[in-house]
Design a protein around this motif. Structure first.
Motif, PDB file in Angstrom:
ATOM      1  N   MET A  65     -13.195  83.265  60.958  1.00  0.00           N
ATOM      2  CA  MET A  65     -14.245  83.865  61.768  1.00  0.00           C
ATOM      3  C   MET A  65     -14.334  85.372  61.530  1.00  0.00           C
ATOM      4  SD  MET A  65     -14.162  85.956  64.718  1.00  0.00           S
ATOM      5  CE  MET A  65     -12.550  85.571  65.342  1.00  0.00           C
ATOM      6  N   ALA A  66     -13.182  86.029  61.473  1.00  0.00           N
ATOM      7  CA  ALA A  66     -13.161  87.478  61.246  1.00  0.00           C
ATOM      8  C   ALA A  66     -13.709  87.831  59.869  1.00  0.00           C
ATOM      9  CB  ALA A  66     -11.739  88.003  61.399  1.00  0.00           C
ATOM     10  N   VAL A  67     -13.355  87.032  58.868  1.00  0.00           N
ATOM     11  CA  VAL A  67     -13.836  87.278  57.500  1.00  0.00           C
ATOM     12  C   VAL A  67     -15.340  87.044  57.425  1.00  0.00           C
ATOM     13  CG1 VAL A  67     -13.660  86.556  55.091  1.00  0.00           C
ATOM     14  CG2 VAL A  67     -11.594  86.651  56.522  1.00  0.00           C
ATOM     15  N   ILE A  68     -15.815  85.986  58.061  1.00  0.00           N
ATOM     16  CA  ILE A  68     -17.247  85.664  58.053  1.00  0.00           C
ATOM     17  C   ILE A  68     -18.052  86.810  58.668  1.00  0.00           C
ATOM     18  CG2 ILE A  68     -18.991  84.180  59.151  1.00  0.00           C
ATOM     19  CD1 ILE A  68     -16.957  81.857  58.815  1.00  0.00           C
ATOM     20  N   HIS A  69     -17.559  87.329  59.798  1.00  0.00           N
ATOM     21  CA  HIS A  69     -18.297  88.403  60.457  1.00  0.00           C
ATOM     22  C   HIS A  69     -18.344  89.649  59.573  1.00  0.00           C
ATOM     23  CE1 HIS A  69     -20.183  90.492  63.753  1.00  0.00           C
ATOM     24  NE2 HIS A  69     -19.298  91.472  63.643  1.00  0.00           N
ATOM     25  N   TYR A  70     -17.226  89.975  58.958  1.00  0.00           N
ATOM     26  CA  TYR A  70     -17.235  91.134  58.058  1.00  0.00           C
ATOM     27  C   TYR A  70     -18.219  90.919  56.912  1.00  0.00           C
ATOM     28  CZ  TYR A  70     -16.185  94.342  54.348  1.00  0.00           C
ATOM     29  OH  TYR A  70     -16.341  95.280  53.368  1.00  0.00           O
ATOM     30  N   GLN A  71     -18.184  89.742  56.309  1.00  0.00           N
ATOM     31  CA  GLN A  71     -19.062  89.470  55.171  1.00  0.00           C
ATOM     32  C   GLN A  71     -20.529  89.599  55.553  1.00  0.00           C
ATOM     33  OE1 GLN A  71     -17.469  85.577  53.938  1.00  0.00           O
ATOM     34  NE2 GLN A  71     -16.859  86.527  52.013  1.00  0.00           N
TER      35      GLN A  71
ATOM     36  N   ARG B 149     -12.450 100.360  57.088  1.00  0.00           N
ATOM     37  CA  ARG B 149     -11.146 100.232  56.419  1.00  0.00           C
ATOM     38  C   ARG B 149     -11.104  99.036  55.472  1.00  0.00           C
ATOM     39  NH1 ARG B 149      -8.921 101.266  61.735  1.00  0.00           N
ATOM     40  NH2 ARG B 149      -8.316 103.473  61.910  1.00  0.00           N
ATOM     41  N   VAL B 150     -11.781  97.975  55.852  1.00  0.00           N
ATOM     42  CA  VAL B 150     -11.840  96.829  54.946  1.00  0.00           C
ATOM     43  C   VAL B 150     -12.585  97.213  53.679  1.00  0.00           C
ATOM     44  CG1 VAL B 150     -12.651  94.464  54.623  1.00  0.00           C
ATOM     45  CG2 VAL B 150     -11.755  95.162  56.838  1.00  0.00           C
ATOM     46  N   THR B 151     -13.719  97.866  53.843  1.00  0.00           N
ATOM     47  CA  THR B 151     -14.554  98.243  52.702  1.00  0.00           C
ATOM     48  C   THR B 151     -13.846  99.232  51.786  1.00  0.00           C
ATOM     49  OG1 THR B 151     -16.551  97.923  54.044  1.00  0.00           O
ATOM     50  CG2 THR B 151     -16.785  99.212  52.026  1.00  0.00           C
ATOM     51  N   GLU B 152     -13.207 100.228  52.374  1.00  0.00           N
ATOM     52  CA  GLU B 152     -12.654 101.320  51.573  1.00  0.00           C
ATOM     53  C   GLU B 152     -11.196 101.109  51.186  1.00  0.00           C
ATOM     54  OE1 GLU B 152     -13.309 104.848  53.831  1.00  0.00           O
ATOM     55  OE2 GLU B 152     -15.491 104.834  53.534  1.00  0.00           O
ATOM     56  N   GLU B 153     -10.432 100.405  52.048  1.00  0.00           N
ATOM     57  CA  GLU B 153      -8.990 100.297  51.806  1.00  0.00           C
ATOM     58  C   GLU B 153      -8.492  98.862  51.695  1.00  0.00           C
ATOM     59  OE1 GLU B 153      -7.057 102.458  54.960  1.00  0.00           O
ATOM     60  OE2 GLU B 153      -8.650 103.989  55.003  1.00  0.00           O
ATOM     61  N   LYS B 154      -9.402  97.895  51.805  1.00  0.00           N
ATOM     62  CA  LYS B 154      -9.029  96.473  51.807  1.00  0.00           C
ATOM     63  C   LYS B 154      -8.016  96.154  52.924  1.00  0.00           C
ATOM     64  CE  LYS B 154     -11.501  96.046  48.104  1.00  0.00           C
ATOM     65  NZ  LYS B 154     -12.889  95.505  48.219  1.00  0.00           N
ATOM     66  N   ASP B 155      -8.158  96.881  54.052  1.00  0.00           N
ATOM     67  CA  ASP B 155      -7.253  96.687  55.178  1.00  0.00           C
ATOM     68  C   ASP B 155      -7.778  95.549  56.050  1.00  0.00           C
ATOM     69  OD1 ASP B 155      -5.516  96.803  57.292  1.00  0.00           O
ATOM     70  OD2 ASP B 155      -6.108  98.815  57.979  1.00  0.00           O
ATOM     71  N   TRP B 156      -7.503  94.342  55.627  1.00  0.00           N
ATOM     72  CA  TRP B 156      -7.946  93.169  56.370  1.00  0.00           C
ATOM     73  C   TRP B 156      -7.125  92.945  57.645  1.00  0.00           C
ATOM     74  CZ3 TRP B 156     -12.307  90.578  55.809  1.00  0.00           C
ATOM     75  CH2 TRP B 156     -12.979  90.646  54.582  1.00  0.00           C
ATOM     76  N   ALA B 157      -5.872  93.341  57.622  1.00  0.00           N
ATOM     77  CA  ALA B 157      -4.988  93.071  58.764  1.00  0.00           C
ATOM     78  C   ALA B 157      -5.508  93.720  60.043  1.00  0.00           C
ATOM     79  CB  ALA B 157      -3.576  93.551  58.460  1.00  0.00           C
ATOM     80  N   SER B 158      -5.889  95.006  59.968  1.00  0.00           N
ATOM     81  CA  SER B 158      -6.370  95.711  61.164  1.00  0.00           C
ATOM     82  C   SER B 158      -7.664  95.093  61.676  1.00  0.00           C
ATOM     83  CB  SER B 158      -6.581  97.196  60.852  1.00  0.00           C
ATOM     84  OG  SER B 158      -5.363  97.815  60.503  1.00  0.00           O
ATOM     85  N   TRP B 159      -8.532  94.715  60.744  1.00  0.00           N
ATOM     86  CA  TRP B 159      -9.795  94.103  61.128  1.00  0.00           C
ATOM     87  C   TRP B 159      -9.579  92.750  61.812  1.00  0.00           C
ATOM     88  CZ3 TRP B 159     -14.622  94.579  62.334  1.00  0.00           C
ATOM     89  CH2 TRP B 159     -15.478  93.487  62.263  1.00  0.00           C
ATOM     90  N   ILE B 160      -8.740  91.933  61.247  1.00  0.00           N
ATOM     91  CA  ILE B 160      -8.488  90.600  61.807  1.00  0.00           C
ATOM     92  C   ILE B 160      -7.836  90.719  63.184  1.00  0.00           C
ATOM     93  CG2 ILE B 160      -7.084  88.509  61.531  1.00  0.00           C
ATOM     94  CD1 ILE B 160      -7.649  88.766  58.480  1.00  0.00           C
ATOM     95  N   LEU B 161      -6.893  91.650  63.335  1.00  0.00           N
ATOM     96  CA  LEU B 161      -6.251  91.838  64.635  1.00  0.00           C
ATOM     97  C   LEU B 161      -7.260  92.308  65.684  1.00  0.00           C
ATOM     98  CD1 LEU B 161      -2.857  93.468  63.576  1.00  0.00           C
ATOM     99  CD2 LEU B 161      -3.198  91.192  64.565  1.00  0.00           C
ATOM    100  N   TYR B 162      -8.168  93.180  65.273  1.00  0.00           N
ATOM    101  CA  TYR B 162      -9.221  93.639  66.192  1.00  0.00           C
ATOM    102  C   TYR B 162     -10.067  92.462  66.654  1.00  0.00           C
ATOM    103  CZ  TYR B 162     -13.554  95.820  67.807  1.00  0.00           C
ATOM    104  OH  TYR B 162     -14.642  96.172  68.560  1.00  0.00           O
ATOM    105  N   MET B 163     -10.482  91.614  65.722  1.00  0.00           N
ATOM    106  CA  MET B 163     -11.337  90.477  66.045  1.00  0.00           C
ATOM    107  C   MET B 163     -10.605  89.453  66.915  1.00  0.00           C
ATOM    108  SD  MET B 163     -14.339  91.061  64.803  1.00  0.00           S
ATOM    109  CE  MET B 163     -15.168  89.471  64.624  1.00  0.00           C
TER     110      MET B 163
END
Length: 222
Positions: free
Chosen positions: A43-49, A102-116
């Motif tokens: 779900m978190a990946v889908i929303h980012y995409q 951060r996902v776009t610039e640093e590939k920081d998926w962990a922070s994004w997924i935790l936020y979601m």
């Protein structure tokens, strides 16, 4: 895409109909793929995409939140797409955009997924608490109306009164509780006994379940 605080452009989404259509097709394939990824992570990946594709001139945020709810329903994690996610995102707007970036610039998926995940957890907990409080109020008003106005009381009447924070004569009529004159009398009696408050809106008279409205306002703030 602009920083909401500084109006500085921080991300330029893909352009061109063919490119956008291709990326949306890839997103659709990912949504329906049986890949074994935990649905909350997915779900978190889908929303980012979706937000990265940014296919519309306006309304991408609202559409992205709707996609989250429909995906959670598709996977069986929600019976109905009824989580109010906007409240959490509005209250944590800076974190939302910072984590997207951060996902776009640093590939920081962990922070994004935790936020979601935190968004889903807090919103679900808040929604569950709100439902419990509504059920309590519904039961309380049901008992009070049954005791005070037994001639008009019915479970169907209570359900209509709690379907929305306001009721119209036509809603009671559609529920099979009587003709417009009869149900108009019900609403008048309910107002006279302090259960509802009427307001004239144009040519329509609305009867507010003010206790339900106050509960919704209170639980939305907390």
């Amino acid at each position: 895409m602009k920083n909401p605080a500084t109006e500085k452009i921080i991300y330029t989404p893909p352009e061109g109909e063919s490119i956008i259509r291709e990326k949306l097709k890839n997103l659709e394939d990912f949504i329906h793929a049986e890949d074994g990824i935990d649905p909350l992570i997915k779900m978190a990946v889908i929303h980012y995409q979706f937000e990265a594709i940014h296919p519309f001139f306006d309304g991408n945020g609202r559409t992205g939140r709707i996609i989250i709810l429909l995906y959670l329903q598709l996977t069986g994690l929600l019976d109905l797409p009824a989580l109010y996610l906007s409240d959490y995102i509005i209250r944590h707007k800076n974190e939302y955009y910072a984590n997207l970036r951060r996902v776009t610039e640093e590939k920081d998926w962990a922070s994004w997924i935790l936020y979601m995940l935190d968004m889903i957890e807090q919103t679900s907990s808040k929604g569950r608490h709100q439902i419990i409080e509504i059920e309590r109020l519904m039961e309380q008003m049901s008992v009070e109306i049954q005791e005070k106005l037994p001639r008009i009381y019915s479970k169907d009447l209570i359900e209509v009164l709690f379907k929305l924070p306001y009721t119209k004569r036509s809603q009671l009529e559609l529920a099979g509780l009587g003709n417009l004159k009869t149900v108009g009398g019900y609403l008048t009696v309910l107002e006279e006994n302090g259960f509802l408050k009427s307001e004239q809106v144009g040519k329509e008279k609305l009867y507010l379940n003010y206790r339900l409205l106050e509960l919704l306002q209170h639980t939305s703030r907390n």
